[in-house]
Design an enzyme around this catalytic site. Structure first.
Site, PDB file in Angstrom:
ATOM      1  N   GLN A 140     -60.996   2.612 -55.856  1.00 32.29           N
ATOM      2  CA  GLN A 140     -62.031   3.085 -55.009  1.00 32.29           C
ATOM      3  C   GLN A 140     -62.417   2.377 -53.764  1.00 32.29           C
ATOM      4  OE1 GLN A 140     -63.956   5.733 -56.930  1.00 32.29           O
ATOM      5  NE2 GLN A 140     -64.481   6.417 -54.793  1.00 32.29           N
ATOM      6  N   GLY A 152     -70.904  11.585 -59.422  1.00 32.18           N
ATOM      7  CA  GLY A 152     -70.055  12.075 -60.484  1.00 32.18           C
ATOM      8  C   GLY A 152     -68.606  11.793 -60.721  1.00 32.18           C
ATOM      9  N   ASP A 153     -68.016  12.006 -61.688  1.00 34.48           N
ATOM     10  CA  ASP A 153     -66.734  11.867 -62.002  1.00 34.48           C
ATOM     11  C   ASP A 153     -66.494  12.936 -63.431  1.00 34.48           C
ATOM     12  OD1 ASP A 153     -64.022  10.268 -61.219  1.00 34.48           O
ATOM     13  OD2 ASP A 153     -64.169  10.102 -63.309  1.00 34.48           O
ATOM     14  N   LYS A 199     -69.734   1.791 -54.095  1.00 30.34           N
ATOM     15  CA  LYS A 199     -69.995   3.575 -54.158  1.00 30.34           C
ATOM     16  C   LYS A 199     -68.801   4.081 -55.260  1.00 30.34           C
ATOM     17  CE  LYS A 199     -71.342   7.428 -52.777  1.00 30.34           C
ATOM     18  NZ  LYS A 199     -71.678   7.608 -54.462  1.00 30.34           N
ATOM     19  N   LYS A 205     -67.476   1.541 -59.854  1.00 26.79           N
ATOM     20  CA  LYS A 205     -67.078   2.750 -60.629  1.00 26.79           C
ATOM     21  C   LYS A 205     -67.895   2.528 -62.035  1.00 26.79           C
ATOM     22  CE  LYS A 205     -64.805   6.753 -61.079  1.00 26.79           C
ATOM     23  NZ  LYS A 205     -64.538   7.373 -60.040  1.00 26.79           N
ATOM     24  N   ASN A 258     -64.470  20.209 -61.881  1.00 24.55           N
ATOM     25  CA  ASN A 258     -64.779  20.279 -60.644  1.00 24.55           C
ATOM     26  C   ASN A 258     -63.831  20.309 -59.559  1.00 24.55           C
ATOM     27  OD1 ASN A 258     -65.840  18.083 -58.186  1.00 24.55           O
ATOM     28  ND2 ASN A 258     -67.431  19.705 -58.632  1.00 24.55           N
TER      29      ASN A 258
HETATM   30  P1  NDP Z   1     -64.510  17.280 -64.742  1.00 23.07           P
HETATM   31  O1  NDP Z   1     -65.143  16.585 -65.834  1.00 23.07           O
HETATM   32  O2  NDP Z   1     -65.393  18.334 -63.872  1.00 23.07           O
HETATM   33  O3  NDP Z   1     -63.116  18.030 -65.353  1.00 23.07           O
HETATM   34  C1  NDP Z   1     -62.257  17.327 -65.770  1.00 23.07           C
HETATM   35  C2  NDP Z   1     -61.171  18.211 -66.263  1.00 23.07           C
HETATM   36  O4  NDP Z   1     -59.640  17.449 -66.512  1.00 23.07           O
HETATM   37  C3  NDP Z   1     -61.380  19.067 -67.294  1.00 23.07           C
HETATM   38  O5  NDP Z   1     -60.608  20.404 -67.346  1.00 23.07           O
HETATM   39  C4  NDP Z   1     -60.822  18.264 -68.467  1.00 23.07           C
HETATM   40  O6  NDP Z   1     -60.448  18.921 -69.806  1.00 23.07           O
HETATM   41  C5  NDP Z   1     -59.497  17.766 -67.989  1.00 23.07           C
HETATM   42  N1  NDP Z   1     -59.331  16.186 -68.537  1.00 23.07           N
HETATM   43  C6  NDP Z   1     -60.144  15.392 -68.770  1.00 23.07           C
HETATM   44  N2  NDP Z   1     -59.540  14.260 -69.346  1.00 23.07           N
HETATM   45  C7  NDP Z   1     -58.561  14.772 -69.604  1.00 23.07           C
HETATM   46  C8  NDP Z   1     -57.376  14.440 -70.630  1.00 23.07           C
HETATM   47  N3  NDP Z   1     -57.288  12.813 -71.152  1.00 23.07           N
HETATM   48  N4  NDP Z   1     -56.215  15.148 -70.739  1.00 23.07           N
HETATM   49  C9  NDP Z   1     -55.994  16.304 -70.208  1.00 23.07           C
HETATM   50  N5  NDP Z   1     -57.082  16.856 -69.713  1.00 23.07           N
HETATM   51  C10 NDP Z   1     -58.221  16.183 -69.322  1.00 23.07           C
HETATM   52  O7  NDP Z   1     -63.879  15.972 -63.725  1.00 23.07           O
HETATM   53  P2  NDP Z   1     -63.508  16.091 -62.225  1.00 23.07           P
HETATM   54  O8  NDP Z   1     -62.886  17.792 -62.037  1.00 23.07           O
HETATM   55  O9  NDP Z   1     -64.692  15.709 -61.344  1.00 23.07           O
HETATM   56  O10 NDP Z   1     -62.257  14.880 -62.099  1.00 23.07           O
HETATM   57  C11 NDP Z   1     -60.855  15.283 -62.578  1.00 23.07           C
HETATM   58  C12 NDP Z   1     -60.242  14.026 -61.807  1.00 23.07           C
HETATM   59  O11 NDP Z   1     -60.578  14.055 -60.318  1.00 23.07           O
HETATM   60  C13 NDP Z   1     -60.687  12.860 -62.347  1.00 23.07           C
HETATM   61  O12 NDP Z   1     -59.484  11.938 -62.323  1.00 23.07           O
HETATM   62  C14 NDP Z   1     -61.567  12.381 -61.535  1.00 23.07           C
HETATM   63  O13 NDP Z   1     -61.509  10.847 -61.463  1.00 23.07           O
HETATM   64  C15 NDP Z   1     -60.975  12.632 -60.041  1.00 23.07           C
HETATM   65  N6  NDP Z   1     -61.880  12.576 -59.030  1.00 23.07           N
HETATM   66  C16 NDP Z   1     -62.975  13.181 -59.022  1.00 23.07           C
HETATM   67  C17 NDP Z   1     -63.906  13.411 -57.958  1.00 23.07           C
HETATM   68  C18 NDP Z   1     -65.089  14.059 -58.218  1.00 23.07           C
HETATM   69  O14 NDP Z   1     -65.839  14.153 -56.878  1.00 23.07           O
HETATM   70  N7  NDP Z   1     -65.512  14.679 -59.029  1.00 23.07           N
HETATM   71  C19 NDP Z   1     -63.393  12.726 -56.772  1.00 23.07           C
HETATM   72  C20 NDP Z   1     -62.202  11.984 -56.910  1.00 23.07           C
HETATM   73  C21 NDP Z   1     -61.350  12.080 -58.032  1.00 23.07           C
HETATM   74  P3  NDP Z   1     -61.618  19.096 -70.934  1.00 23.07           P
HETATM   75  O15 NDP Z   1     -62.769  19.911 -70.288  1.00 23.07           O
HETATM   76  O16 NDP Z   1     -60.625  19.652 -72.134  1.00 23.07           O
HETATM   77  O17 NDP Z   1     -61.878  17.493 -71.047  1.00 23.07           O
HETATM   78  O1  2IT Z   2     -63.235   8.980 -57.885  1.00 22.29           O
HETATM   79  C1  2IT Z   2     -63.967   9.481 -56.764  1.00 22.29           C
HETATM   80  O2  2IT Z   2     -63.794   9.140 -55.631  1.00 22.29           O
HETATM   81  C2  2IT Z   2     -65.151  10.041 -57.311  1.00 22.29           C
HETATM   82  N1  2IT Z   2     -65.595  10.441 -58.526  1.00 22.29           N
HETATM   83  C3  2IT Z   2     -66.292  10.310 -56.447  1.00 22.29           C
HETATM   84  C4  2IT Z   2     -67.109   9.156 -56.078  1.00 22.29           C
HETATM   85  C5  2IT Z   2     -68.217   9.408 -55.186  1.00 22.29           C
HETATM   86  O3  2IT Z   2     -69.132   8.368 -54.956  1.00 22.29           O
HETATM   87  O4  2IT Z   2     -68.832  10.474 -54.621  1.00 22.29           O
END
Ligand code: NDP
Ligand code: 2IT
Length: 449
Positions: free
Chosen positions: A113, A167-168, A92, A128, A243
């Site tokens: 993860q 998603g991520d 997952k 992943k 997100n």
């Molecule tokens: P999104 O794609 O929704 O948003 C990512 C954000 O981070 C954007 O604002 C983006 O800016 C910025 N960003 C991405 N890459 C870079 C970079 N190299 N340098 C600076 N800013 C950057 O992703 P999420 O919000 O889902 O994910 C954000 C973080 O949270 C990640 O590390 C992800 O692994 C982690 N995460 C996400 C989960 C989820 O459920 N979605 C769960 C657990 C962890 P820009 O638009 O300019 O690229």
């Molecule tokens: O980093 C993370 O935990 C996620 N991007 C969410 C993974 C998931 O299966 O919901």
């Protein structure tokens, strides 16, 4: 440096086998270093080769993703899925679409993860995936064709009882929808093979909010128990504006804090009055535009180019929610110098090892990613449960379960830190607590000869 010979030997083998994979090595080193005290007391781990096995993915899949752009030109990207560990449940973990994606990034995320999913208390193994595809500037039709091509290959390797992606970075409800549609066409079956689905076809309420909300529930509980404090009245800096950042902003604000900064990969905004989330959501979710647009609508706010400057803004609490290694030693020192007392991680591995050392040396309450951001995957687990039951729970029910899970994660990590003689070090605690359950399952399941 490792004191334990077994840990040292395993780490050296990982280094030799995964040369140049900096992010993966960083993630492995941190976990192995946290296990010193536990490994000393548990010789059966070496006897049964648990560490040698846990650092090696069960399966690593790399594939070509060819798709046609709007100009009729064929584009080729690289797709990945790492199926890292299935000891406690089906693989997952999310899918990341970003040009920086490579084998090292996918393996670090998959490795983290394993322990994160274990901490949720739900039966999920670690996986992943993703691609070096860059969604920026692509049309909706291009996104759809890419997602369909990606799923055409990925569908051969996943399934509701095998591996359930989500998603991520770069993958939200739109991309999950296109991928889910393609899986269904290929298999002629409607199953919960992906999470983060839309509400009309099997998604769960609270999943969009879950990572950001969960991060705040974890932080609130940690503040409460470790500092007899709360979000109320605090100034908060959050990086990213995707997100995780958006819903962390929403929950922190609901809990009485003022979020004064957000960013994207181009720069950051500082709004001393507290960011207007409706404006941010319109820019990011509806228009898919740059965060710099914010100052056009809120002229009293400031915009600055570059990402790292955000960590020089004075705050009580910092919630990095963008990407790996976004806080280095210098940024960590700036946070501490300006009075920051709490860093809890919404992004995966956002702090470099040097930054973490700065937090620990200065008594910062540090909530590591695999504990603090587990609310997203935990709610994905709840989406899987609802899909299996063929039921949908109410927002209140899912939210209550999420809160319970995040509080439990904090207490399990805290208790494990005490048991390891590192009271209050939630990094050690989360790594150990996450590890024990997976190691016990691997011991119980035996080695295949
Ligand atoms: P999104 O794609 O929704 O948003 C990512 C954000 O981070 C954007 O604002 C983006 O800016 C910025 N960003 C991405 N890459 C870079 C970079 N190299 N340098 C600076 N800013 C950057 O992703 P999420 O919000 O889902 O994910 C954000 C973080 O949270 C990640 O590390 C992800 O692994 C982690 N995460 C996400 C989960 C989820 O459920 N979605 C769960 C657990 C962890 P820009 O638009 O300019 O690229
Ligand atoms: O980093 C993370 O935990 C996620 N991007 C969410 C993974 C998931 O299966 O919901």
């Amino acid at each position: 440096m490792f004191k334990n010979e077994y840990l040292k030997r395993v780490y050296e083998q990982v280094e030799a086998r995964n040369k140049g994979e900096a992010e993966f090595l960083q993630a492995v080193r941190e976990v192995l270093e946290s296990l010193e005290a536990y490994v000393e007391k548990h010789p059966e781990l070496e006897k049964w080769g648990i560490l040698e096995r846990i650092v090696e993915p069960e399966r690593f899949i790399q594939f070509r993703v060819a798709w046609m752009d709007d100009a009729g030109k064929v584009q080729v990207n690289r797709g990945y899925r790492v199926q890292f560990n299935s000891a406690i449940g089906p693989y997952k973990g999310g899918l990341r679409l970003h040009p920086s994606v490579n084998a090292s990034v996918i393996k670090f995320l998959g490795f983290e993860q394993i322990f994160k999913n274990s901490l949720t208390g739900l039966p999920m193994g670690g996986g992943k995936g993703g691609s070096d595809f860059d969604p920026k500037g692509k049309s909706d039709a291009e996104i759809m064709r890419f997602c369909q091509s990606f799923m055409t290959e990925l569908s051969k390797h996943i399934g509701q009882f095998t591996d359930v992606p989500a998603g991520d970075i770069g993958v939200g409800a739109r991309e999950i929808g296109y991928m889910f549609g393609q899986y269904k066409r290929l298999r002629n079956e409607v199953t919960g093979v992906l999470t983060g689905k839309g509400m009309s076809y099997g998604g769960s309420l609270v999943r969009p909010e879950a990572t950001g909300y969960g991060l705040c529930y974890f932080t609130e509980e940690a503040l409460n128990c470790m500092k007899n404090d709360s979000f109320k009245g605090k100034t908060v800096v959050i990086s990213g504006s995707g997100n995780v950042a958006i819903y962390a902003t929403q929950k922190a604000t609901q809990l009485g804090a003022k979020v004064v900064a957000l960013s994207d990969s181009t720069g950051y905004i500082y709004d001393k009055n507290g960011v207007n989330l409706d404006v941010v959501m319109d820019i990011k979710l509806n228009r898919r535009a740059r965060i710099s647009e914010y100052v056009k609508e809120v002229p009293t706010a400031e915009y600055h180019d570059g990402c790292s400057g955000i960590w020089t803004i004075p705050c009580d609490i910092a919630l990095p929610c963008a990407t790996q290694n976004e806080i280095n030693e210098e940024s960590a020192k700036a946070l501490v110098a300006n009075g920051c007392k709490v860093v809890c991680e919404g992004a995966n591995m956002p702090s470099t090892p040097e930054a973490i050392s700065v937090y620990l040396a200065n008594g910062v309450l540090y909530g590591p990613a695999k504990a603090a951001n587990a609310g997203g995957v935990a709610t994905s687990g709840l989406e899987m449960s609802q899909n299996s039951l063929r039921l949908s729970w109410t927002f209140e029910e899912v939210d209550a379960r999420l809160q319970g899970i995040m509080k439990n994660i904090f207490h399990n990590a805290y208790d494990a830190s005490v048991a390891c003689g590192a009271e209050g070090n939630l990094m050690v605690g989360a790594n150990v607590a996450g590890f024990i359950k997976v190691a016990d399952a691997m011991l119980a399941e035996g080695v295949a000869y």
